[in-house]
Every structure is written in structure tokens, then in C-alpha cells.
Design an enzyme around this catalytic site. Structure first.
Site, PDB file in Angstrom:
ATOM      1  N   PRO A  90       0.814  -1.060  -0.107  1.00 26.20           N
ATOM      2  CA  PRO A  90      -0.013   0.058  -0.074  1.00 26.20           C
ATOM      3  C   PRO A  90       0.798   1.267  -0.110  1.00 26.20           C
ATOM      4  CG  PRO A  90      -0.125  -1.226   2.178  1.00 26.20           C
ATOM      5  CD  PRO A  90       0.557  -2.181   1.230  1.00 26.20           C
ATOM      6  N   ASN A  91       0.284   2.241  -0.770  1.00 35.43           N
ATOM      7  CA  ASN A  91       0.907   3.649  -0.853  1.00 35.43           C
ATOM      8  C   ASN A  91       2.187   3.739  -1.681  1.00 35.43           C
ATOM      9  OD1 ASN A  91      -1.123   4.893   1.171  1.00 35.43           O
ATOM     10  ND2 ASN A  91      -0.136   3.643   2.767  1.00 35.43           N
ATOM     11  N   ARG A  93       5.404  10.970  -2.587  1.00 37.09           N
ATOM     12  CA  ARG A  93       4.993  10.575  -1.091  1.00 37.09           C
ATOM     13  C   ARG A  93       6.389  10.580  -0.606  1.00 37.09           C
ATOM     14  NH1 ARG A  93       4.768   4.503   1.072  1.00 37.09           N
ATOM     15  NH2 ARG A  93       4.279   5.085   3.185  1.00 37.09           N
ATOM     16  N   ASN A 141       7.877  -5.796  -1.380  1.00 37.72           N
ATOM     17  CA  ASN A 141       7.852  -4.502  -0.303  1.00 37.72           C
ATOM     18  C   ASN A 141       6.442  -4.698   0.184  1.00 37.72           C
ATOM     19  OD1 ASN A 141       8.063  -2.341   1.321  1.00 37.72           O
ATOM     20  ND2 ASN A 141       8.966  -1.226  -0.376  1.00 37.72           N
ATOM     21  N   ALA A 190       3.508  -1.103   4.662  1.00 38.66           N
ATOM     22  CA  ALA A 190       2.971  -0.806   6.085  1.00 38.66           C
ATOM     23  C   ALA A 190       2.224  -2.204   6.520  1.00 38.66           C
ATOM     24  CB  ALA A 190       1.815  -0.081   6.291  1.00 38.66           C
ATOM     25  N   ARG A 231      13.768   4.017  11.998  1.00 38.71           N
ATOM     26  CA  ARG A 231      12.681   4.832  11.929  1.00 38.71           C
ATOM     27  C   ARG A 231      11.723   4.450  13.027  1.00 38.71           C
ATOM     28  NH1 ARG A 231       9.728   4.609   6.387  1.00 38.71           N
ATOM     29  NH2 ARG A 231       8.760   6.363   7.283  1.00 38.71           N
TER      30      ARG A 231
HETATM   31  C1  DQA Z   1       8.539   0.692   3.408  1.00 39.59           C
HETATM   32  C2  DQA Z   1       8.548   1.024   4.934  1.00 39.59           C
HETATM   33  C3  DQA Z   1       7.337   0.812   5.547  1.00 39.59           C
HETATM   34  O1  DQA Z   1       7.427   0.988   7.200  1.00 39.59           O
HETATM   35  C4  DQA Z   1       6.257   1.594   5.268  1.00 39.59           C
HETATM   36  O2  DQA Z   1       4.863   1.686   5.774  1.00 39.59           O
HETATM   37  C5  DQA Z   1       6.042   2.067   3.620  1.00 39.59           C
HETATM   38  C6  DQA Z   1       7.328   1.458   3.092  1.00 39.59           C
HETATM   39  C7  DQA Z   1       9.681   1.096   2.712  1.00 39.59           C
HETATM   40  O3  DQA Z   1       9.747   0.788   1.674  1.00 39.59           O
HETATM   41  O4  DQA Z   1      10.585   1.720   3.278  1.00 39.59           O
HETATM   42  O5  DQA Z   1       5.168   2.007   3.308  1.00 39.59           O
HETATM   43  O6  DQA Z   1       8.164  -0.740   3.412  1.00 39.59           O
END
Ligand code: DQA
Length: 147
Positions: A10-11, A18, A75, A78, A108
Site C-alpha cells: 500500500p501507498n 510521497r 515490499n 505498512a 525509524r
Molecule cells: C516501507 C517502510 C514501511 O514502514 C512503510 O509503511 C512503507 C514503505 C519502505 O519501503 O521503506 O510504506 O516498506
């Protein structure tokens, strides 16, 4: 032909705009195009998919059990930190699994330090930006002896 599946969670469709200070300026299309080229050079068939939906990612992992896919590069974004369901789906897949994160999740927030997917992954790459996907694909191709 050897097959590899690349899954983006997601995202990640928003890459490029982003939080570029964390995730870089490349778009997902830029990353996927470069992976398609790299796979073709290594003689591999590659499919790259992105979803914002956990169930859709699981459906693709399940399909990979049956279509001759040798490796999954994922990947989970989240879902890395929350999804037992994605872990279970990967546990039912018999090929190689490489987990990739663009950012160094260990630098992080503490909730990003736990990965369910790492309980299954054969390798984990974090913090190298889009280069991490290329390193993962190199590892897959080299391990098969087909480079
Ligand atoms: C991520 C790291 C995750 O914690 C985050 O929620 C993401 C991207 C990364 O590629 O660094 O959406 O997987």
C-alpha cells in the site's frame, strides 16, 4: 523460463510524490521499468504488481504457488508490520522470498522495527532506496545460476 514476481504494498503507487525525502523521487513506474530491463538481461520473466489491498496481495502470492514462479520480491509497505495473513501466504509459497524496503525501517519509528514477513524471508534489504530491488533481483538471478 524462470519467473519472478515483484509485489509492492500500500501507498507505493504514490512513489515520487510521497515523502520523497524518505522514499526518493523515482516513481513506481520508473522502478518497475528498470526491473523489467534487468530481468530481461538475465533471461527472466518478471511481473510487477502493486496493491493497496491486503487480500489482493495474498491472492497474487497464492497464484504464484501454482504458476511456476521461482521467487517473490516483496515490499509489503505498512503490511510488513501488521500482516500475519501475508506471512501465512508466503509460508505456503515454496520458492525464494526477498523482502525489500526503500527506507531503513530500523532507523525509524519502533513500530517499523517488527516485520512479520522477515519470519519467512530468505533475505531482507532495507535502506538502499530503489537499488534494494535491483540487489534482490540480482540475488534471485545469481542464485539460480542463470546470469
Ligand atoms: C516501507 C517502510 C514501511 O514502514 C512503510 O509503511 C512503507 C514503505 C519502505 O519501503 O521503506 O510504506 O516498506
Amino acid at each position: 523460463m524462470n519467473k519472478v514476481l515483484v509485489l509492492h504494498g500500500p501507498n507505493l503507487n504514490l512513489l515520487g510524490t510521497r515523502q520523497p525525502e524518505i522514499y526518493g523521487h523515482e516513481t513506481l513506474e520508473d522502478i518497475n521499468n528498470a526491473l523489467y530491463e534487468q530481468a530481461a538481461l538475465g533471461g527472466w520473466e518478471i511481473t510487477c504488481r502493486q496493491s493497496n489491498h491486503e487480500g489482493e496481495l495474498i491472492d497474487w502470492i497464492q497464484a504464484a504457488r501454482l504458476d511456476g514462479t521461482a521467487a517473490i520480491i516483496i515490499n509489503p509497505a505498512a503490511y510488513t508490520h501488521t500482516s500475519v495473513a501475508i506471512l501465512d501466504a508466503l509460508n505456503a509459497f515454496e520458492g525464494r522470498v526477498i523482502e525489500v524496503h526503500l527506507s531503513n525501517v530500523h532507523k525509524r519509528e519502533s513500530f517499523r522495527h517488527r516485520s512479520y514477513v522477515s519470519l519467512r524471508a530468505d533475505g531482507v534489504i532495507a535502506g538502499l532506496g530503489s537499488q534494494g530491488y535491483h540487489a534482490a533481483l540480482d540475488a534471485v538471478i545469481e542464485a539460480s545460476g542463470s546470469s
